[in-house]
Design an enzyme around this catalytic site. Sequence first.
Site, PDB file in Angstrom:
ATOM      1  N   ARG A 139       0.602  -1.150  -0.117  1.00 43.92           N
ATOM      2  CA  ARG A 139       0.003  -0.049  -0.051  1.00 43.92           C
ATOM      3  C   ARG A 139       0.727   1.348   0.009  1.00 43.92           C
ATOM      4  NH1 ARG A 139      -4.902  -0.348   1.063  1.00 43.92           N
ATOM      5  NH2 ARG A 139      -4.915  -1.970   2.685  1.00 43.92           N
ATOM      6  N   MET A 155     -11.617   3.107  -4.613  1.00 46.74           N
ATOM      7  CA  MET A 155     -12.044   1.920  -3.603  1.00 46.74           C
ATOM      8  C   MET A 155     -10.603   1.254  -2.927  1.00 46.74           C
ATOM      9  SD  MET A 155     -15.057   1.930  -3.695  1.00 46.74           S
ATOM     10  CE  MET A 155     -15.572   0.278  -2.914  1.00 46.74           C
ATOM     11  N   ILE A 212      -8.190   1.632   0.414  1.00 49.57           N
ATOM     12  CA  ILE A 212      -7.845   2.178   1.750  1.00 49.57           C
ATOM     13  C   ILE A 212      -6.547   2.820   1.583  1.00 49.57           C
ATOM     14  CG2 ILE A 212      -7.264   1.857   4.190  1.00 49.57           C
ATOM     15  CD1 ILE A 212      -9.117  -0.824   3.871  1.00 49.57           C
ATOM     16  N   LEU A 213      -6.259   4.208   2.107  1.00 51.70           N
ATOM     17  CA  LEU A 213      -5.288   4.847   2.045  1.00 51.70           C
ATOM     18  C   LEU A 213      -4.234   4.768   3.242  1.00 51.70           C
ATOM     19  CD1 LEU A 213      -6.916   7.980   0.230  1.00 51.70           C
ATOM     20  CD2 LEU A 213      -5.278   6.453  -0.870  1.00 51.70           C
ATOM     21  N   ASN A 240     -13.865  13.173   0.701  1.00 52.89           N
ATOM     22  CA  ASN A 240     -14.501  12.146   0.001  1.00 52.89           C
ATOM     23  C   ASN A 240     -15.959  11.937   0.258  1.00 52.89           C
ATOM     24  OD1 ASN A 240     -14.522   9.051  -0.458  1.00 52.89           O
ATOM     25  ND2 ASN A 240     -14.970   8.533   1.417  1.00 52.89           N
ATOM     26  N   HIS A 272     -19.452   9.365   0.820  1.00 49.54           N
ATOM     27  CA  HIS A 272     -19.713   8.321   1.096  1.00 49.54           C
ATOM     28  C   HIS A 272     -21.203   8.058   1.198  1.00 49.54           C
ATOM     29  CE1 HIS A 272     -19.196   4.424   3.222  1.00 49.54           C
ATOM     30  NE2 HIS A 272     -20.323   4.891   4.236  1.00 49.54           N
ATOM     31  N   SER A 327     -23.028  11.684   2.510  1.00 49.15           N
ATOM     32  CA  SER A 327     -22.144  12.412   3.215  1.00 49.15           C
ATOM     33  C   SER A 327     -20.806  13.012   2.622  1.00 49.15           C
ATOM     34  CB  SER A 327     -21.710  11.983   4.674  1.00 49.15           C
ATOM     35  OG  SER A 327     -22.871  11.348   5.283  1.00 49.15           O
ATOM     36  N   LEU A 362     -11.123   5.004   8.537  1.00 45.40           N
ATOM     37  CA  LEU A 362     -11.846   4.896   7.470  1.00 45.40           C
ATOM     38  C   LEU A 362     -13.498   5.454   7.383  1.00 45.40           C
ATOM     39  CD1 LEU A 362     -12.072   3.446   4.696  1.00 45.40           C
ATOM     40  CD2 LEU A 362     -13.075   1.260   5.962  1.00 45.40           C
ATOM     41  N   ASP A 363     -14.015   6.210   6.633  1.00 45.52           N
ATOM     42  CA  ASP A 363     -15.069   6.693   6.836  1.00 45.52           C
ATOM     43  C   ASP A 363     -15.212   7.615   8.142  1.00 45.52           C
ATOM     44  OD1 ASP A 363     -15.657   5.983   3.983  1.00 45.52           O
ATOM     45  OD2 ASP A 363     -16.499   4.113   4.926  1.00 45.52           O
ATOM     46  N   GLN A 418     -27.695   8.486  -5.265  1.00 41.58           N
ATOM     47  CA  GLN A 418     -26.643   9.264  -6.354  1.00 41.58           C
ATOM     48  C   GLN A 418     -26.987  10.325  -6.833  1.00 41.58           C
ATOM     49  OE1 GLN A 418     -24.278   6.656  -9.190  1.00 41.58           O
ATOM     50  NE2 GLN A 418     -23.143   7.034  -7.424  1.00 41.58           N
TER      51      GLN A 418
END
Length: 227
Positions: free
Chosen positions: A70, A95, A97-98, A112, A114, A141, A149-150, A176
């Site tokens: 990663r 998609m 994870i950073l 981001n 979500h 959001s 994460l989120d 959406q």
Amino acid sequence: MPASPTFSIAVLISGNGSNLQAIIDAIKNNELDATIKLVISNRQNAKGLDRAKEAGIPTLLVDHTLYLNREEFDQAMLDALTRYQPDLVVLAGFMRILSAKFVSALCGKLINIHPSLLPLHKGTHTHKRALEANDSIHGCSIHYVTKELDGGPVIAQSQVPIYPNDTEELLAVRVQKEEHRLYPLCIGLIAKKKLELVDGAPVLDKQPLTNGGIKFRQSNYDTYYLK
Ligand code: GRF
């Protein structure tokens, strides 16, 4: 007086890129005063890459499968972002994870979208989980990205109702539609410096944003479009 340079963004995608398209369209329709300097995808077959090319935006494929881990993958993206120097990095259906290093290098400049009303339903399959939980409202959001994460501070949310016979697919379409309105709008607030991250907390017009950020419903969108 020389004109100030246009606010610039980079968009990171993995797939369809309908949010990217909404941002491209908002710029084209003069609803968002910004320029997209670069679109990065980690997947070669992402439809969003075609959307970017169609709009004449530089694209870059950073295929995560070609990196050992990663950190190396993230470093390749950071190197590209350093070359392009965008004012803001926008995750739009990205998609992966950073790493902590990537997130902290872009602190306050990374947002981001979500598909849930955070903190509800972090992670994936959010529409299914909202239905299973018998929620009566759902939505999307926009948040600043942190290591959790989120879990970063929420800037804005848009709500939609959940109807008795809803399906995952129906709900996804309804959410959406809101995403496509909400994302350009939030980017615009940041571009106009109305919205910023101060000491880890989002601030709108110098006032701290609490309780899940700005709450949008169709009726109040126009207020925020005012220049
Ligand atoms: C959106 O639903 C967004 O909330 C989530 O990923 C999806 C991306 O859709 N993070 P698209 O690629 O922009 O069409």
